[in-house]
Design an enzyme around this catalytic site. Structure first.
Site, PDB file in Angstrom:
ATOM      1  N   CYS A   1      10.378  -2.500  -0.732  1.00  0.00           N
ATOM      2  CA  CYS A   1       9.109  -1.680   0.275  1.00  0.00           C
ATOM      3  C   CYS A   1      10.320  -1.542   0.764  1.00  0.00           C
ATOM      4  CB  CYS A   1       7.842  -2.439   0.687  1.00  0.00           C
ATOM      5  SG  CYS A   1       6.680  -2.357  -0.095  1.00  0.00           S
TER       6      CYS A   1
ATOM      7  N   ILE B   1       1.523  -0.874   0.486  1.00  0.00           N
ATOM      8  CA  ILE B   1       0.060  -0.424   0.446  1.00  0.00           C
ATOM      9  C   ILE B   1       0.961   1.244  -0.187  1.00  0.00           C
ATOM     10  CG2 ILE B   1      -2.182   1.384   1.298  1.00  0.00           C
ATOM     11  CD1 ILE B   1      -3.303  -1.653   2.359  1.00  0.00           C
TER      12      ILE B   1
END
Length: 221
Positions: free
Chosen positions: A177, A147
């Site tokens: 990430c 996200i």
């Protein structure tokens, strides 16, 4: 609670879309809503051809290649978070929501997006998990959903990416990430026959439940 006048959200399934095209489309939706805040919210679901994206402050050290000397498509964009990878078989969701009508709280919004993924996975008998201090969703230690968001005057863009049945090899070229000790996975690892079409539908249903809205499928969806 969602404002009663904002119960409907347009749902668009746009198929395989080049990353820069989708990014420009998101920005156009946001700009329109900055000029006319009463416009309906939109949930755009897409897939992308292979592409790497880095958030505003993302570190190049998490790329395992030199972007100036490779054929990989790489873009630095205006979301939060580090580097990630998009490719076919991964459902990318771009909610364009006016948070004035929900909660003006980014932590709340991130947790709601995680909840959408968690509920979707539960429908397939998979136990998704959050990891304290991180954003995303994991299954049995594998990160299956990333996200990264941006908010402009409380109107959202960017969103989530759920690995359904992608070729994960592209993730080997980055530190996804910026997390070095947690592998990336997909739903197909646990459910080999899972289908994108059904997950797309169930993601939309979970999104409607979590945000307490009614999704109206666009004609091109």
């Amino acid at each position: 609670m969602t404002d009663c006048s904002r119960r409907c959200c347009r749902w668009e399934n746009r198929g395989l879309v080049p990353y820069l095209e989708a990014w420009a489309y998101q920005r156009s939706l946001v700009e329109a809503r900055l000029e006319a805040p009463a416009l309906e919210d939109v949930l755009v679901l897409v897939e992308h051809p292979p592409v790497y994206t880095l958030g505003t402050g993302a570190s190049l050290e998490f790329l395992k290649f030199d972007p100036a000397q490779s054929d990989f498509e790489v873009h630095r964009i205006d979301r939060g978070g580090e580097v990630t990878y998009h490719c076919p078989g991964q459902i990318v969701g771009y909610p364009i929501l006016n948070l004035h009508y929900y909660q003006k709280d980014l932590h709340w919004y991130l947790r709601q997006l995680e909840e959408v993924i968690l509920r979707t996975l539960a429908g397939y008998g998979l136990r998704g998990e959050r990891v304290e201090g991180l954003t995303g969703v994991w299954v049995e230690g594998y990160k299956v959903a990333a996200i990264g968001i941006k908010v402009k005057r409380w109107i959202t863009l960017h969103g989530f990416a759920l690995n359904v049945c992608p070729d994960l090899s592209g993730f080997s070229c980055i530190v996804p990430c910026g997390i070095v000790d947690k592998p990336v996975g997909s739903l197909a690892q646990f459910l080999p026959n899972i289908e994108l079409k059904s997950v797309r539908r169930d993601l939309a249903r979970s999104f409607a439940e979590v945000f307490q809205i009614e999704l109206v499928l666009a004609e091109n969806g």
